[in-house]
Design a protein around this motif. Structure first.
Motif, PDB file in Angstrom:
ATOM      1  N   GLU A 135       0.854  -1.182   0.000  1.00  0.00           N
ATOM      2  CA  GLU A 135       0.000   0.000   0.000  1.00  0.00           C
ATOM      3  C   GLU A 135       0.900   1.247   0.000  1.00  0.00           C
ATOM      4  O   GLU A 135       1.858   1.317   0.770  1.00  0.00           O
ATOM      5  N   PHE A 136       0.549   2.188  -0.844  1.00  0.00           N
ATOM      6  CA  PHE A 136       1.303   3.442  -0.942  1.00  0.00           C
ATOM      7  C   PHE A 136       0.584   4.562  -0.202  1.00  0.00           C
ATOM      8  O   PHE A 136      -0.629   4.729  -0.361  1.00  0.00           O
ATOM      9  N   HIS A 137       1.363   5.320   0.559  1.00  0.00           N
ATOM     10  CA  HIS A 137       0.825   6.476   1.265  1.00  0.00           C
ATOM     11  C   HIS A 137       1.708   7.684   0.992  1.00  0.00           C
ATOM     12  O   HIS A 137       2.843   7.553   0.534  1.00  0.00           O
ATOM     13  N   SER A 138       1.183   8.826   1.370  1.00  0.00           N
ATOM     14  CA  SER A 138       1.934  10.036   1.091  1.00  0.00           C
ATOM     15  C   SER A 138       1.521  11.138   2.057  1.00  0.00           C
ATOM     16  O   SER A 138       0.354  11.199   2.468  1.00  0.00           O
ATOM     17  N   LEU A 139       2.456  11.989   2.398  1.00  0.00           N
ATOM     18  CA  LEU A 139       2.095  13.162   3.203  1.00  0.00           C
ATOM     19  C   LEU A 139       1.539  14.277   2.316  1.00  0.00           C
ATOM     20  O   LEU A 139       1.073  15.297   2.819  1.00  0.00           O
ATOM     21  N   SER A 140       1.588  14.077   1.006  1.00  0.00           N
ATOM     22  CA  SER A 140       1.222  15.151   0.077  1.00  0.00           C
ATOM     23  C   SER A 140      -0.185  15.675   0.317  1.00  0.00           C
ATOM     24  O   SER A 140      -0.403  16.870   0.507  1.00  0.00           O
ATOM     25  N   LYS A 141      -1.173  14.782   0.286  1.00  0.00           N
ATOM     26  CA  LYS A 141      -2.561  15.214   0.433  1.00  0.00           C
ATOM     27  C   LYS A 141      -2.934  15.220   1.915  1.00  0.00           C
ATOM     28  O   LYS A 141      -3.662  16.088   2.370  1.00  0.00           O
ATOM     29  N   THR A 142      -2.417  14.221   2.648  1.00  0.00           N
ATOM     30  CA  THR A 142      -2.754  14.089   4.069  1.00  0.00           C
ATOM     31  C   THR A 142      -2.374  15.351   4.843  1.00  0.00           C
ATOM     32  O   THR A 142      -3.125  15.802   5.703  1.00  0.00           O
ATOM     33  N   CYS A 143      -1.204  15.916   4.562  1.00  0.00           N
ATOM     34  CA  CYS A 143      -0.721  17.051   5.349  1.00  0.00           C
ATOM     35  C   CYS A 143      -0.384  18.287   4.501  1.00  0.00           C
ATOM     36  O   CYS A 143       0.439  19.112   4.923  1.00  0.00           O
ATOM     37  N   ASN A 144      -1.000  18.411   3.349  1.00  0.00           N
ATOM     38  CA  ASN A 144      -0.713  19.570   2.481  1.00  0.00           C
ATOM     39  C   ASN A 144       0.783  19.713   2.224  1.00  0.00           C
ATOM     40  O   ASN A 144       1.359  20.784   2.394  1.00  0.00           O
ATOM     41  N   MET A 145       1.424  18.616   1.840  1.00  0.00           N
ATOM     42  CA  MET A 145       2.882  18.658   1.672  1.00  0.00           C
ATOM     43  C   MET A 145       3.316  18.154   0.299  1.00  0.00           C
ATOM     44  O   MET A 145       4.319  17.447   0.165  1.00  0.00           O
TER      45      MET A 145
END
Ligand code: PLP
Length: 389
Positions: free
Chosen positions: A234-244
């Motif tokens: 599973e891929f995750h990202s701080l991009s959308k989760t934390c506006n990063m």
């Protein structure tokens, strides 16, 4: 001299937004007041606490060296804790977690590790473009799984052609989904894990929008499903989760062998995420829950302003339960999504994404991103009130 592009580069799909991008730049240069609902990039600032943590980490010279291939242990341990708290999934930080330069990087490098020339990747259509791009760059063949409204925008695994299935090594899924904003239930993930086992296919679940959801809905982790960890990652990202989005911090979790394959491919191409950013990433996960609650309230207000507004002027737009996208049909009488997006730009000074740009099955739809203020959303509805075609 006669440079020529490699065959794999030539096989990459054409970029369909060229004309709209050109028209958008021209409109902006003419000083027109453009409402841009085209890009999936949060408009609000990155969290203050994370910026402060980065400033501190920058001053520490031990963060100035080459990063470790897997990502710093403290971040991997924090990711494991986040997974446990958020999803109830247990992960081994040494073997089942890999830090990525944004999740796009890992998503695109995955086929390099597992897809041989002529092998197939099963890819949802429409989709986030790197599933296709990564497959093509590794010599693989893209086989589209149409996401149809009548199936709630879930792929129909039983409709995948036999010969494609025989050669398939990899299957991408993405829920909450970009661009359709569809969500899925845990039963779907279990079906996919079972399917993967039966056909010996790796599942890559892109969970970039797992934290962006509304009306009390909480997306699940694929890894929570029975058999999922044997079948995929599973891929995750701080991009959308934390506006990063600009920071480039993501991670992939799950099956040890798949994670090690991505790590090996990657270690020959990049040298990891700047350590100071990884330290800041720990802080981002500390505050992710509070931050997403705040942002989801903001997105939800914008969603309601846009969707209720459009429905009040005669559209029939479904309200998404997750992601910051609204996905809806183009008006009757309009020939194509490109034509409609062009007319919206010309007559309403608005940028929207034509569905065809994200895959053939996206034709007939448009995507609008909830990344402008509620007031601008209301303004957008006003501009569409009189119609554009
Ligand atoms: C935005 C997005 C990502 C995240 O990309 P990063 O490289 O982590 O910034 C991944 N998948 C989808 C579907 C997205 O829309």
């Amino acid at each position: 001299m006669d440079f020529r592009f490699s065959d794999r580069l030539k096989r990459l799909p054409p970029y369909l937004f060229v004309e709209i991008d050109k028209a958008k730049r021209k409109a902006i240069s003419e000083g027109r007041d453009i409402i841009d609902l085209g890009i999936g990039d949060p408009d609000e600032a990155s969290p203050k606490e994370v910026i402060e943590e980065l400033c501190r980490a920058l001053q520490d010279s031990k963060n100035h060296h080459y990063p470790l291939d897997q990502g710093i242990p403290d971040l991997r341990i924090r990711i494991a804790k986040w997974y446990k708290d958020r999803f109830g999934v247990t992960l081994n930080p040494d073997k089942e977690i890999l830090v990525l330069i944004g999740s796009k990087e890992g998503i695109a490098h995955l086929p390099l590790a597992f897809v041989n020339p002529g092998d197939v990747s099963l890819v949802p259509d429409p989709c986030y473009p790197p599933y296709k791009g990564g497959t093509i760059l590794s010599g693989g063949i893209v086989h589209a799984m149409p996401l149809l409204e009548e199936n709630n925008f879930l792929p129909d695994l039983n409709k995948i052609k036999k010969d494609a299935l025989k050669k398939a090594r990899l299957l991408y899924i993405n829920y909450p989904n970009n661009p359709t904003a569809a969500v899925c239930e845990k039963g779907f993930f279990e079906d996919v894990a079972l399917f993967a086992k039966r056909h010996n296919i790796i599942i890559a679940h892109d969970a970039a929008y797992s934290e962006i959801a509304y009306d009390g809905y909480k997306p699940e982790s694929f890894l929570k499903a029975a058999g999922a960890k044997e079948a995929g990652v599973e891929f995750h990202s701080l991009s959308k989760t934390c506006n990063m989005t600009g920071w480039r911090v993501g991670f992939v979790c799950g099956n040890e062998k798949i994670v090690s394959g991505i790590a090996k491919a990657k270690s020959n191409i990049d040298s990891g995420v700047f350590n100071a950013l990884q330290v800041a990433g720990i802080k981002a996960l500390d505050i992710a829950d509070a931050h997403t609650q705040k942002m989801n309230n903001i997105y939800q207000e914008r969603r309601d302003a846009l969707v209720d507004g459009l429905n009040s002027i005669g559209w029939a737009v479904p309200k998404p339960k997750a992601t910051f996208y609204v996905w809806t049909r183009i008006p009757k009488g309009c020939k194509s999504s490109i034509e409609f997006a062009g007319a919206v730009l010309k007559k309403a000074d608005m940028v929207i994404t034509p569905g065809i740009g994200l895959g053939e099955s996206g034709e007939g739809y448009i995507r609008m991103a909830l990344t402008v203020s509620k007031e601008r959303m209301q303004e957008a509805v006003e501009r569409l009130r009189c119609g554009v075609i």
